[in-house]
Write a protein that holds these residues in place. Structure first.
Motif, short mmCIF file in Angstrom:
data_model
loop_
_atom_site.label_atom_id
_atom_site.label_comp_id
_atom_site.label_asym_id
_atom_site.label_seq_id
_atom_site.Cartn_x
_atom_site.Cartn_y
_atom_site.Cartn_z
N LEU A 137 0.59 -1.41 0.02
CA LEU A 137 0.14 -0.03 -0.01
C LEU A 137 0.80 1.15 -0.22
CD1 LEU A 137 -2.55 -1.10 2.52
CD2 LEU A 137 -2.95 -1.03 0.21
N LEU A 138 2.08 1.25 0.58
CA LEU A 138 2.90 2.48 0.70
C LEU A 138 3.86 2.37 -0.56
CD1 LEU A 138 3.28 2.52 4.42
CD2 LEU A 138 1.98 3.86 3.04
N GLU A 139 3.89 3.31 -1.48
CA GLU A 139 4.93 3.10 -2.48
C GLU A 139 5.97 4.24 -2.31
OE1 GLU A 139 5.05 0.85 -4.76
OE2 GLU A 139 3.03 -0.01 -4.50
N GLU A 140 5.92 5.05 -1.33
CA GLU A 140 7.06 5.99 -1.13
C GLU A 140 8.01 5.49 -0.55
OE1 GLU A 140 4.16 6.42 2.28
OE2 GLU A 140 4.10 6.26 -0.01
N MET A 141 9.22 6.06 -0.51
CA MET A 141 10.36 5.75 0.06
C MET A 141 10.42 6.15 1.45
SD MET A 141 14.31 6.05 -0.95
CE MET A 141 14.24 7.99 -0.82
N SER A 142 10.23 5.17 2.42
CA SER A 142 10.19 5.56 3.90
C SER A 142 10.49 4.20 4.69
CB SER A 142 9.03 6.25 4.29
OG SER A 142 7.86 5.22 4.23
N GLU A 143 10.56 4.60 6.14
CA GLU A 143 11.04 3.37 6.88
C GLU A 143 9.63 2.96 6.99
OE1 GLU A 143 12.66 2.73 11.19
OE2 GLU A 143 13.07 4.60 10.38
N GLU A 144 8.33 3.41 7.08
CA GLU A 144 7.26 2.84 7.22
C GLU A 144 6.87 1.84 5.99
OE1 GLU A 144 5.21 2.72 9.65
OE2 GLU A 144 6.68 4.32 10.77
N ALA A 145 7.32 1.99 4.70
CA ALA A 145 7.12 1.28 3.67
C ALA A 145 8.06 0.13 3.68
CB ALA A 145 7.58 2.15 2.37
N LEU A 146 9.23 0.09 4.35
CA LEU A 146 10.35 -0.90 4.75
C LEU A 146 9.53 -1.91 5.74
CD1 LEU A 146 12.88 -2.33 4.54
CD2 LEU A 146 13.82 -0.77 6.18
N LYS A 147 8.80 -1.29 6.81
CA LYS A 147 8.31 -2.15 7.88
C LYS A 147 7.04 -2.89 7.03
CE LYS A 147 9.53 0.60 11.73
NZ LYS A 147 8.77 1.38 13.07
#
Length: 663
Positions: free
Chosen positions: A141-151
């Motif tokens: 669901l998260l496509e932007e580059m962030s630590e939340e997307a990594l999680k």
């Protein structure tokens, strides 16, 4: 008409007033059988304050749990897993395994479809709510580059996507928290730097560290190893580990355990040495992993034990508290330490007691493996198991180690090899205690097979059959070796009259295509002569056995042998089924088999009692066609015992004379 209505109205008004005036008294007296003393206590309590009793709060599953507690196992039914589709009722353990795996495969396929198409499964009809029946989030669901997307990628077990996102964050100069780095390392090491395969096992990576490949060269490779992924040199786990600005205990623990899991044993010890050089304290999981694979990195027994001792001393120096898995890892390694194992295993158990850790079933299984050798069966081995069973008697066990499920089958093997029936009953009683049967694991068929073999060897046939009817097929699918053990038990106790019933079970279990088993049934039925009722049952059973021979059954059929043809013919003759016996006799010629002379003698005797001279002449001619030495003797008997015609007499005299000429 008005008077009765007035009386009814007056009666209703009078009783309504009475109920209103005495409502509190009725309300307080509605309880079940209160005594006057209790009423006085309640009245005194109500003078101060009125306390509303708490209402019992039931869980949503309470009704289902209550209903489940009223259900017991039906010994005449197949396992509940297969009761929804009677066509998929297994007859053998292989069918049981195939059908259960097929159901699990279908369940996985349905779950995959539901997760990939959640928009079609939005309504929740289950009450109480069953989370596993609802779609799970499997898409990103998260496509932007962030630590939340990594999680998010880590939680969805997207190994490749998580590594790519981590690299992008590093290139952008974004700092990743140590907690997220731990989770990423755990994910990569668990799946060996590969995305988990949907709906099937992962293929084995053929690239192995050179040292590990040399160690296993020439060693037999088990089927389970063919499905395991091997650790690759300089994979993403090692690369990310080296990129971390700070490497703590969790980082080293994840890397070492991943290497041990994926068979890079020497490299795991190398990383552990680097961990000691960097003055990082290990945790108990690191030591457990290394202790379990010490036999893989040392060849001699003494060297293996020295390495185990060194690791334990390092645990003591680093003040790492051992747990149950630590001692189980030591005991498991001792199974491959030869002559040192017995002494050190006892020391290990004493150390467990000293630190207050109770052994689990896996601990006892390792101890039994250390002291028990198949070539050295004796009372000492049974004594060890006797002590173990005394310690476990009446216990409700829980699984504390993955190897706990191996104990019961190993213990029953020891009982079977030592032929200790009483000890076998103790092991079986412990299994039936509470929910202990769950600890049989996938080896429950092996456990029941060994116990059934022990019963057939040592127990009375009535007890054997009682146990057999109680567990087949609801819990145990005997193989053809188990059915042979049962046949031998019937023979030992003189209960051959039950052979027709056992043959029906053999057919229902799918073992009618085993030649040795079919021959055993026919041999036992044809060996002795029994009462007419039993012989009639044997004849009917023999005709049913006959149906498993031939090529019109749609499956692999058995080939006729002299023994099987002779036994079936004899059984039919003893039951006075002469016509069916004669048809069996014709099969000797069509199947290119030669009947025994004794069988033809018996057939001639049966023909004489039924006055069939024509059949007797044909029998002698059949004997002559097979060039049997008994032909002249049969011809002479036919001339004496039968009232033959002149034509038949000439034929028989010629056959008798042929024998004299050959002499």
């Amino acid at each position: 008409m008005a008077a009765p209505g007035r009386h009814v109205g007056h009666y209703i008004q009078k009783n309504t007033t009475f109920l209103r005036n005495n409502f509190e008294q009725f309300l307080s007296a509605r309880n079940f059988g209160w005594t006057p003393a209790l009423r006085q206590q309640v009245a005194e309590a109500n003078t101060d304050s009125f306390i509303i009793p708490r209402k019992k709060t039931w869980s949503k599953e309470a009704v289902l749990e209550t209903l489940a507690s009223t259900i017991s196992r039906d010994p005449t039914a197949h396992p509940y897993l297969f009761q929804d589709d009677p066509y998929l009722s297994p007859r053998t353990y292989n069918e049981f395994r195939m059908y259960s795996l097929s159901q699990e495969s279908g369940r996985s396929a349905a779950k995959y479809f539901v997760n990939c198409n959640p928009k079609f499964f939005t309504k929740d009809f289950a009450e109480p709510h069953i989370p596993c029946l609802m779609p799970q989030t499997v898409s990103l669901l998260l496509e932007e580059m962030s630590e939340e997307a990594l999680k998010e990628r880590i939680s969805l077990r997207k190994v490749t996507a998580a590594v790519d996102m981590y690299d992008q964050l590093m290139q952008a100069g974004t700092t990743v928290s140590m907690e997220t780095a731990h989770e990423l390392l755990d994910l990569i090491c668990l799946y060996c730097d590969k995305d988990p395969v949907q709906g099937g096992p992962q293929a084995e990576d053929t690239e192995e560290p050179g040292e590990e490949l040399r160690k296993r060269k020439g060693r037999f490779r088990r089927g389970s190893n063919m499905l395991r992924v091997t650790w690759r040199e300089n994979n993403n786990a090692e690369r990310i580990f080296n990129l971390l600005p700070e490497r703590d205990t969790h980082c080293y623990s994840a890397l070492i355990r991943g290497m041990v899991m994926h068979r890079a044993y020497a490299k795991a010890f190398s990383v552990y040495t680097d961990m000691l050089n960097n003055r990082v304290t290990a945790d108990v999981h690191v030591f457990n992993a290394l202790l379990s694979v010490t036999p893989e990195v040392r060849d001699k027994y003494k060297e293996r034990w020295d390495l185990i001792t060194e690791l334990l001393n390092q645990m003591k120096n680093q003040k790492v508290q051992p747990n149950l898995l630590t001692f189980n890892s030591v005991l498991k390694a001792l199974r491959r330490c030869g002559f040192l194992a017995k002494t050190q295993a006892l020391f290990t158990l004493n150390e467990m007691t000293a630190v207050g850790i109770a052994p689990s079933l896996a601990s006892f299984d390792h101890v039994l493996a250390v002291f028990f050798r198949p070539a050295n069966t004796g009372q000492s081995n049974a004594d060890i198991l006797q002590e173990v069973m005394s310690a476990l008697a009446g216990s409700s066990l829980t699984c504390q180690d993955p190897d706990d499920v191996l104990f019961f089958s190993s213990a029953m093997r020891l009982c079977m090899d030592s032929k200790d029936l009483e000890l076998g009953y103790k092991v079986c009683s412990l299994v039936e205690q509470g929910e202990n049967w769950r600890l049989l694991g996938d080896s429950y068929q092996l456990f029941y097979s060994r116990f059934f073999n022990l019963l057939c060897m040592m127990e009375h046939i009535d007890v054997v059959l009682k146990w057999y009817r109680l567990h087949v097929p609801s819990a145990y699918y005997p193989n053809h070796h188990g059915m042979r053990d049962l046949l031998q038990a019937l023979d030992t106790d003189g209960r051959l009259d039950l052979l027709p019933t056992i043959w029906k079970d053999i057919r229902s279990l799918g073992h009618e295509n085993k030649p040795d088993l079919v021959e055993e049934v026919l041999t036992l039925m044809a060996r002795d002569t029994h009462s007419p009722e039993v012989q009639e049952a044997f004849a009917v059973c023999a005709l049913d056995v006959k149906s498993v021979f031939g090529g019109d059954r749609g499956r692999h059929s058995l080939e006729w042998s002299n023994t099987s043809l002779s036994h079936i013919t004899s059984l039919l003759l003893r039951a006075n089924k002469t016509q069916q016996a004669w048809e069996m006799l014709q099969l000797f010629k069509s199947e290119n088999r030669v009947p025994d002379e004794g069988l033809l003698e018996d057939f001639l005797s049966a023909g004489g009692s039924h006055s069939s001279p024509t059949r007797a002449v044909e029998l002698v001619q059949l004997s002559a066609a097979f060039c049997l030495s008994a032909t002249p003797r049969l011809a002479k008997r036919a001339l004496v015992e039968f009232d033959v015609t002149a034509e038949h007499r000439a034929v028989l005299s010629e056959l008798e004379a042929t024998g004299d000429v050959s002499d």
